[in-house]
Motif scaffolding. Structure first.
Motif: not given
Length: 148
Positions: A22-24, A30-32, A41-45, A136-137
């Motif tokens: 998932v990291r790759l 996208c750090q959060d 997974y959900i990415i937060f802008d 991941n924050r």
């Protein structure tokens, strides 16, 4: 990867492998983001505006994860990954993706529809029973999230 029998694969992959894949699959900018147990997974802008990213992720997963017949929740798109093996399945919620590892099924030559349906099913599982396995924050004051 857990085995049911000698040559029969299961839908599960190791949590560490899942996290690494998932990291790759996520753009480095996208750090959060929040990862659920079945690979969604959900990415937060703009996570800095969200007081509790875990609760927000569970709320979004419960709202947009489950699949309902004849609704936009059935829709999906499949993207081939460049930095790792596998695919990302997106749906009707902006920033929500599901990682699909080729090891999850005994696919000889999977087609995009088959991959998409499998990813959508994984999202459905996360939507019905959202269990966070990693957060991941963005680094804040030298504090970062620890895996598992």
């Amino acid at each position: 990867m857990k085995k049911k029998a000698d040559n029969q694969k299961t839908d599960e992959i190791d949590k560490t492998e899942l996290l690494n894949k998932v990291r790759l699959s996520i753009n480095e900018k996208c750090q959060d983001w929040v990862l659920f147990q079945n690979g969604t997974y959900i990415i937060f802008d703009h996570a800095e505006t969200i007081p509790d990213i875990e609760n927000e992720a569970i709320k979004l997963m419960k709202e947009f994860g489950p699949v309902y017949v004849q609704t936009p929740s059935e829709d999906f798109d499949v993207t081939d990954l460049k930095k790792t093996e596998g695919w990302i399945v997106s749906g009707h919620c902006y920033g929500m993706y599901t990682y699909v590892n080729p090891k999850e099924k005994n696919w000889k030559t999977p087609d995009m529809a088959e991959i998409g349906l499998h990813g959508r099913n994984k999202r459905e599982l996360d939507g019905r029973n959202p269990v966070i396995v990693y957060v991941n924050r963005k680094k804040i004051d030298n504090v970062t999230s620890n895996p598992f």
